[in-house]
Motif scaffolding. Structure first.
Motif, PDB file in Angstrom:
ATOM      1  N   GLY A  71     106.494  44.789  56.327  1.00 52.89           N
ATOM      2  CA  GLY A  71     105.746  45.926  56.736  1.00 52.89           C
ATOM      3  C   GLY A  71     104.986  45.329  57.802  1.00 52.89           C
ATOM      4  O   GLY A  71     103.802  45.477  58.438  1.00 52.89           O
ATOM      5  N   ILE A  72     105.182  44.203  58.638  1.00 52.02           N
ATOM      6  CA  ILE A  72     105.209  43.280  60.091  1.00 52.02           C
ATOM      7  C   ILE A  72     106.318  43.693  60.814  1.00 52.02           C
ATOM      8  O   ILE A  72     107.409  43.716  60.895  1.00 52.02           O
ATOM      9  N   ILE A  73     105.448  43.983  62.410  1.00 51.28           N
ATOM     10  CA  ILE A  73     106.012  43.879  63.056  1.00 51.28           C
ATOM     11  C   ILE A  73     105.688  43.400  64.562  1.00 51.28           C
ATOM     12  O   ILE A  73     104.368  42.802  64.437  1.00 51.28           O
ATOM     13  N   GLY A  74     106.643  42.826  65.698  1.00 48.95           N
ATOM     14  CA  GLY A  74     105.743  42.074  66.545  1.00 48.95           C
ATOM     15  C   GLY A  74     105.685  42.857  68.028  1.00 48.95           C
ATOM     16  O   GLY A  74     106.574  43.537  68.131  1.00 48.95           O
ATOM     17  N   LEU A  75     105.143  41.752  68.270  1.00 57.85           N
ATOM     18  CA  LEU A  75     104.767  42.388  70.099  1.00 57.85           C
ATOM     19  C   LEU A  75     104.604  41.124  71.011  1.00 57.85           C
ATOM     20  O   LEU A  75     104.112  39.951  70.550  1.00 57.85           O
ATOM     21  N   ALA A  76     106.121  40.800  71.524  1.00 60.11           N
ATOM     22  CA  ALA A  76     106.329  39.818  72.243  1.00 60.11           C
ATOM     23  C   ALA A  76     105.204  40.374  73.836  1.00 60.11           C
ATOM     24  O   ALA A  76     106.086  41.057  74.374  1.00 60.11           O
ATOM     25  N   ILE A  77     104.418  39.776  74.358  1.00 64.34           N
ATOM     26  CA  ILE A  77     103.617  40.204  75.537  1.00 64.34           C
ATOM     27  C   ILE A  77     104.001  39.004  76.527  1.00 64.34           C
ATOM     28  O   ILE A  77     103.938  37.477  76.225  1.00 64.34           O
ATOM     29  N   PRO A  78     103.450  39.010  78.217  1.00 65.57           N
ATOM     30  CA  PRO A  78     103.684  37.989  79.141  1.00 65.57           C
ATOM     31  C   PRO A  78     102.327  36.777  78.400  1.00 65.57           C
ATOM     32  O   PRO A  78     101.893  35.675  78.909  1.00 65.57           O
ATOM     33  N   SER A 133     108.179  43.068  75.821  1.00 64.29           N
ATOM     34  CA  SER A 133     108.149  43.035  77.708  1.00 64.29           C
ATOM     35  C   SER A 133     108.048  41.976  77.844  1.00 64.29           C
ATOM     36  O   SER A 133     106.842  41.147  78.774  1.00 64.29           O
ATOM     37  N   PRO A 134     109.278  41.841  78.144  1.00 60.45           N
ATOM     38  CA  PRO A 134     110.394  40.171  78.870  1.00 60.45           C
ATOM     39  C   PRO A 134     109.355  40.951  80.615  1.00 60.45           C
ATOM     40  O   PRO A 134     109.290  41.828  81.519  1.00 60.45           O
TER      41      PRO A 134
END
Length: 358
Positions: A71-78, A133-134
């Motif tokens: 039930g957890i998602i990741g968000l990768a941002i700079p 978001s790379p």
């Protein structure tokens, strides 16, 4: 379940209580919590209202055992300090909550190693999928996106048909901004924030839009009006505009490739005793929350972040649950969506001399 009350008198809110408050069955509450698609929107709203009022939360451990999901998602941002990414993170968290998901935000800090670790690090065991978001990875790094969990790419650093992708109108947005300045009577429009040698990415695409607008308007390109800035912070905008004005080149309009740059550009203009917009008009990009509070308030391109967040979270949730996001897609086909941008006109630009098609 959720606990209410003091430490010594906690009450566990049950699904039965939520069902009673919403006037539905326990099964219906379960269907809403697990985001089954056949529940009507009206029923879904009633259940979510009851959940919010009672403070009910899903028993994650129990659901993990039942579904194999966290039930957890990741968000990768700079960078969380950049208004664009801070706003995006807030919107993603808001959209995820509507679908019963929690979000772990991982700043990669403008690091190639950090962006690779976000894809392949041990933390992936904690999440069901990742919105990614790379900035440092590029077109040559497509193979890095080969992961064994649902992944949604956002941004314009990498384009591939092997991953679901939500993009924004970088070329179109910058073209719209430049065209608007020309319509207000600007003759010498500068662009601030160009990345030398970049072929793919927001800077390259926005610079392309600037060039296309000049060409379509029949305005001669002047390389003296192209100002580089490797980073897009306020200080970079100040340095870039200082270098332009101190060289003796004074534009009558500036397209800054993000609002942070625009803020620095405006500071430099005012420190050089020029007036905005009477002497020099300024347009930013991103329509960040702070842009309306600058003096004068900043005209900016709104990239549709709300839609980006909504589409990315919904798409990721569909993939996590094994659903094909659209009936028009083949089972092995990936989604590519480009979100529309718009021009938000404020006081940092003059009134158009001809009707503006924005």
């Amino acid at each position: 379940m959720a606990k209410q009350g003091g430490a010594n008198g906690e009450h566990v809110v049950t699904m039965r209580e939520v069902a009673k408050a919403a006037g539905v069955s326990i099964k219906t509450v379960s269907n809403v919590v697990n985001d089954y698609e056949f529940v009507s929107q009206t029923t879904r709203e009633k259940v979510h209202k009851a959940i919010d009022e009672l403070g009910y939360t899903v028993n994650v451990s129990a659901r993990n055992l039942r579904t194999g999901q966290t039930g957890i998602i990741g968000l990768a941002i700079p960078d969380l300090q950049m208004p664009y990414f801070a706003q995006l993170s807030s919107l993603v968290i808001e959209e995820a909550k509507k679908l019963g998901l929690r979000v772990i935000v991982e700043p990669t800090l403008y690091s190639r190693e950090g962006e690779i670790d976000a894809l392949h690090g041990s933390q992936q065991a904690m999440i069901d999928g990742l919105i990614y978001s790379p900035l440092e990875l590029g077109q040559d790094d497509v193979d890095q996106l080969k992961v064994d969990y649902p992944l949604v790419l956002i941004g314009e650093r990498i384009f591939t048909d092997t991953v679901d992708h939500i993009a924004t109108e970088n070329v179109e947005g910058a073209k719209r901004a430049t065209s608007y300045l020309l319509q207000t009577g600007c003759k010498n429009v500068a662009v601030v924030g160009v990345h030398p040698g970049e072929k793919v990415g927001s800077a390259a695409l926005r610079y392309q839009g600037y060039r296309e607008a000049l060409e379509e308007a029949g305005v001669e390109f002047d390389e003296r009006l192209v100002v580089e800035a490797r980073m897009w912070h306020r200080s970079d905008g100040v340095k870039a505009m200082n270098s332009l004005l101190d060289s003796g080149v004074v534009p009558d309009g500036v397209v800054a490739l993000n609002d942070m740059l625009a803020s620095g550009v405006m500071h430099s203009i005012q420190m050089h005793d020029y007036r905005i917009p009477d002497d020099i008009s300024v347009i930013g990009f991103d329509n960040s929350d702070d842009s309306q509070y600058l003096s004068p308030a900043l005209t900016s391109i709104a990239p549709g972040l709300e839609a980006v967040a909504r589409l990315a979270v919904k798409l990721l949730k569909d993939r996590i649950d094994g659903r094909i996001p659209s009936k028009d897609l083949r089972p092995d086909e990936k989604v590519f969506r480009k979100v529309a941008s718009s021009l938000v006109v404020r006081q940092s630009t003059r009134v158009p001399e001809i009707p503006a098609a924005i």
